[in-house]
Write a protein that holds these residues in place. Structure first.
Motif, PDB file in Angstrom:
ATOM      1  N   PRO A   8      -2.312  -0.977  43.072  1.00  0.00           N
ATOM      2  CA  PRO A   8      -3.277  -1.352  42.213  1.00  0.00           C
ATOM      3  C   PRO A   8      -3.171  -2.710  41.835  1.00  0.00           C
ATOM      4  CG  PRO A   8      -1.958   0.793  41.417  1.00  0.00           C
ATOM      5  CD  PRO A   8      -1.390  -0.028  42.568  1.00  0.00           C
ATOM      6  N   PRO A   9      -4.004  -3.268  41.066  1.00  0.00           N
ATOM      7  CA  PRO A   9      -4.073  -5.010  40.827  1.00  0.00           C
ATOM      8  C   PRO A   9      -2.697  -5.104  39.894  1.00  0.00           C
ATOM      9  CG  PRO A   9      -6.294  -4.101  40.497  1.00  0.00           C
ATOM     10  CD  PRO A   9      -5.388  -2.878  40.794  1.00  0.00           C
ATOM     11  N   ILE A  10      -2.361  -4.484  38.960  1.00  0.00           N
ATOM     12  CA  ILE A  10      -1.284  -4.687  37.889  1.00  0.00           C
ATOM     13  C   ILE A  10       0.078  -4.027  38.332  1.00  0.00           C
ATOM     14  CG2 ILE A  10      -0.662  -4.415  35.683  1.00  0.00           C
ATOM     15  CD1 ILE A  10      -3.560  -4.698  34.703  1.00  0.00           C
ATOM     16  N   PHE A  11      -0.053  -2.717  38.809  1.00  0.00           N
ATOM     17  CA  PHE A  11       1.387  -2.103  38.970  1.00  0.00           C
ATOM     18  C   PHE A  11       1.570  -1.928  40.451  1.00  0.00           C
ATOM     19  CE2 PHE A  11       1.049  -0.986  34.709  1.00  0.00           C
ATOM     20  CZ  PHE A  11      -0.215  -0.780  34.218  1.00  0.00           C
ATOM     21  N   SER A  12       2.973  -1.639  40.581  1.00  0.00           N
ATOM     22  CA  SER A  12       3.619  -1.333  41.999  1.00  0.00           C
ATOM     23  C   SER A  12       3.935   0.134  41.949  1.00  0.00           C
ATOM     24  CB  SER A  12       4.769  -2.090  42.344  1.00  0.00           C
ATOM     25  OG  SER A  12       5.487  -1.274  43.463  1.00  0.00           O
ATOM     26  N   ARG A  92      -4.232   1.315  30.012  1.00  0.00           N
ATOM     27  CA  ARG A  92      -4.568   0.471  31.423  1.00  0.00           C
ATOM     28  C   ARG A  92      -4.018   1.390  32.417  1.00  0.00           C
ATOM     29  NH1 ARG A  92      -2.789  -5.709  31.300  1.00  0.00           N
ATOM     30  NH2 ARG A  92      -4.631  -5.555  30.276  1.00  0.00           N
ATOM     31  N   ILE A  93      -2.726   2.186  32.122  1.00  0.00           N
ATOM     32  CA  ILE A  93      -2.206   3.311  33.154  1.00  0.00           C
ATOM     33  C   ILE A  93      -3.290   4.104  33.517  1.00  0.00           C
ATOM     34  CG2 ILE A  93      -0.640   4.984  33.294  1.00  0.00           C
ATOM     35  CD1 ILE A  93       1.195   3.510  31.797  1.00  0.00           C
ATOM     36  N   ILE A  94      -4.027   4.633  32.607  1.00  0.00           N
ATOM     37  CA  ILE A  94      -4.952   5.614  32.676  1.00  0.00           C
ATOM     38  C   ILE A  94      -6.230   5.059  33.578  1.00  0.00           C
ATOM     39  CG2 ILE A  94      -6.490   7.202  31.704  1.00  0.00           C
ATOM     40  CD1 ILE A  94      -4.834   7.698  29.186  1.00  0.00           C
ATOM     41  N   LYS A  95      -6.708   4.018  32.989  1.00  0.00           N
ATOM     42  CA  LYS A  95      -7.808   3.386  33.479  1.00  0.00           C
ATOM     43  C   LYS A  95      -7.817   3.023  35.216  1.00  0.00           C
ATOM     44  CE  LYS A  95      -8.961  -0.636  31.889  1.00  0.00           C
ATOM     45  NZ  LYS A  95      -9.547  -1.678  30.937  1.00  0.00           N
ATOM     46  N   GLU A  96      -6.385   2.207  35.652  1.00  0.00           N
ATOM     47  CA  GLU A  96      -6.430   1.602  36.765  1.00  0.00           C
ATOM     48  C   GLU A  96      -5.422   2.651  37.764  1.00  0.00           C
ATOM     49  OE1 GLU A  96      -5.564  -2.365  37.007  1.00  0.00           O
ATOM     50  OE2 GLU A  96      -6.268  -3.044  34.893  1.00  0.00           O
ATOM     51  N   ILE A  97      -4.785   3.477  37.315  1.00  0.00           N
ATOM     52  CA  ILE A  97      -4.289   4.317  38.135  1.00  0.00           C
ATOM     53  C   ILE A  97      -4.686   5.697  38.322  1.00  0.00           C
ATOM     54  CG2 ILE A  97      -1.984   5.627  38.693  1.00  0.00           C
ATOM     55  CD1 ILE A  97      -0.501   3.254  37.522  1.00  0.00           C
ATOM     56  N   TYR A  98      -4.995   6.312  37.264  1.00  0.00           N
ATOM     57  CA  TYR A  98      -5.699   7.627  37.141  1.00  0.00           C
ATOM     58  C   TYR A  98      -7.145   7.394  36.947  1.00  0.00           C
ATOM     59  CZ  TYR A  98      -0.872   8.596  36.594  1.00  0.00           C
ATOM     60  OH  TYR A  98       0.549   8.519  36.751  1.00  0.00           O
ATOM     61  N   ASN A  99      -8.012   6.539  37.923  1.00  0.00           N
ATOM     62  CA  ASN A  99      -9.124   6.485  37.669  1.00  0.00           C
ATOM     63  C   ASN A  99     -10.179   7.513  38.032  1.00  0.00           C
ATOM     64  OD1 ASN A  99      -9.066   6.473  40.471  1.00  0.00           O
ATOM     65  ND2 ASN A  99      -9.143   4.056  40.599  1.00  0.00           N
ATOM     66  N   ASN A 100      -9.784   8.733  38.487  1.00  0.00           N
ATOM     67  CA  ASN A 100     -10.673   9.797  38.704  1.00  0.00           C
ATOM     68  C   ASN A 100     -10.643  10.607  37.594  1.00  0.00           C
ATOM     69  OD1 ASN A 100      -7.614  10.346  39.426  1.00  0.00           O
ATOM     70  ND2 ASN A 100      -8.425  12.465  39.966  1.00  0.00           N
ATOM     71  N   PHE A 101      -9.941  10.312  36.553  1.00  0.00           N
ATOM     72  CA  PHE A 101     -10.080  11.000  35.307  1.00  0.00           C
ATOM     73  C   PHE A 101     -11.239  10.859  34.256  1.00  0.00           C
ATOM     74  CE2 PHE A 101      -5.813  12.230  36.753  1.00  0.00           C
ATOM     75  CZ  PHE A 101      -5.545  13.355  36.606  1.00  0.00           C
ATOM     76  N   ASN A 102     -12.076  11.616  33.949  1.00  0.00           N
ATOM     77  CA  ASN A 102     -13.261  11.291  32.936  1.00  0.00           C
ATOM     78  C   ASN A 102     -12.634  11.495  31.393  1.00  0.00           C
ATOM     79  OD1 ASN A 102     -14.834   9.856  34.604  1.00  0.00           O
ATOM     80  ND2 ASN A 102     -15.659  11.928  35.359  1.00  0.00           N
TER      81      ASN A 102
END
Length: 356
Positions: A8-12, A92-102
């Motif tokens: 992802p853009p921020i994390f490895s 940010r962790i939720i938004k960018e890594i777990y983006n399938n969760f609403n």
């Protein structure tokens, strides 16, 4: 088992599909394992009770739905030198890594920086408990019901405070269970009168022995909550002052501040079956070999007085009793994995010294 690198853009991030056994088999494995170590033990699938109620007070009523376990970096961000610039936004962790969760739940055990008088920085034990909902593609709302256990410098004792800010951060390392937080069938685990391994170790060892050894080892992950209903348990919190000579389990053990807390105690966290399976998977995938934390739970007392990193119940006290609810995860994500410091992967060796 093959690790699938994800960038992802921020994390490895490294991603592994966890093995989810058949439900009745999993319950049987855990129950048979616990019965070696407790006089009374039962494990069964039940409809999840409303976990927003006492004694658990979670941010959502259930644990079910598309569950993921995430480990944030590792202990080499802490030892031998604290790298305080590495903070991670939960949002940010939720938004960018777990983006399938609403909508969902995030619970777990980590470390958090605590500001004193706007200048001094202190490390505390984060007891993560929050719900989240996606407002727009770029924005997430978090309802935070977390706690932070820390050493009160004025009293020299463990203290506890609520963390309710809407943009919580964690400082590595940490382990989180993330799911949709829905009602559904969960594992209900009861254990009473310990005669062998402590509760979490007995659960982890049962999974490791059945699934993570042999010719085709598999990695299993559970997340959830338990209440220690009676007895007393050993915990640690971080001292107020840092020591830059923390290079092995013995030095860390001598540095940590320990406290023994009376039940009832409520815990949240994650459990994985085998660090060795993960390390072998790294080698197989030609990736830098890193370790994972097999068990990581933080607790707090139901009266709001104290909390910390859970080690074990103290056998000499009144017969201990546990009640827990757990749910298997389907994916393990390792955010910013990093090689261990002097083979020190987690607090396992430190825990062994603290319970002698």
């Amino acid at each position: 088992m093959t690790i699938m690198p994800n960038n992802p853009p921020i994390f490895s991030t490294r991603k592994i599909d966890l093995f989810v056994p058949e439900r009745e088999e999993l319950a049987s494995v855990l129950q048979n394992g616990l019965r070696y170590h407790f006089v009374e033990a039962t494990v069964e699938w039940v409809d999840c009770p409303d976990l927003t109620q006492e004694p658990f007070n979670l941010a959502t009523s259930g644990l079910c739905g598309d569950a993921v376990i995430s480990e944030i970096s590792g202990m080499s961000y802490l030892f031998p030198f604290m790298e305080s610039e590495f903070q991670y936004s939960i949002k940010r962790i939720i938004k960018e890594i777990y983006n399938n969760f609403n909508n969902g739940l995030i619970i777990g055990a980590s470390i958090c920086l605590r500001l004193q008088q706007q200048y001094l920085v202190q490390l505390g034990e984060l007891i993560m408990n929050a719900s989240f909902s996606r407002i727009t593609e770029d924005d997430i709302e978090i309802i935070n019901k977390s706690h932070l256990a820390f050493l009160d410098e004025t009293t020299g004792r463990c203290a506890l405070e609520s963390i309710t800010n809407s943009d919580p951060h964690c400082y590595p390392h940490g382990n989180f269970f993330i799911s949709e937080g829905k009602p559904g069938q969960v594992l209900k685990v009861r254990a009473k009168k310990r005669i062998g391994l402590q509760f979490l170790t007995a659960l982890q060892y049962s999974l490791e022995k059945k699934y993570s050894s042999g010719i085709y080892p598999k990695l299993i992950g559970l997340g959830g909550t338990f209440v220690m209903k009676s007895g007393r348990a050993r915990h640690h919190i971080m001292p107020y002052n840092w020591d830059n000579n923390l290079t092995n389990a013995r030095s860390i053990h001598n540095w940590l501040h320990y406290c023994d807390l009376d039940a009832p105690l409520v815990a949240v966290g994650t459990l994985l079956s085998s660090n060795l399976v993960y390390k072998d998977a790294c080698k197989f995938s030609d990736l830098e070999v890193c370790g994972l934390t097999e068990t990581h739970f933080h607790t707090f007392s139901s009266n709001g007085a104290a909390g910390g990193h859970f080690y074990t119940d103290l056998e000499s006290m009144d017969p201990v009793e546990y009640l827990g609810y757990f749910y298997p995860a389907r994916i393990f994500n390792h955010v910013d994995p990093r090689p261990s410091c002097n083979e020190l992967i987690d607090f396992t060796d430190v825990m062994r010294l603290a319970t002698i």
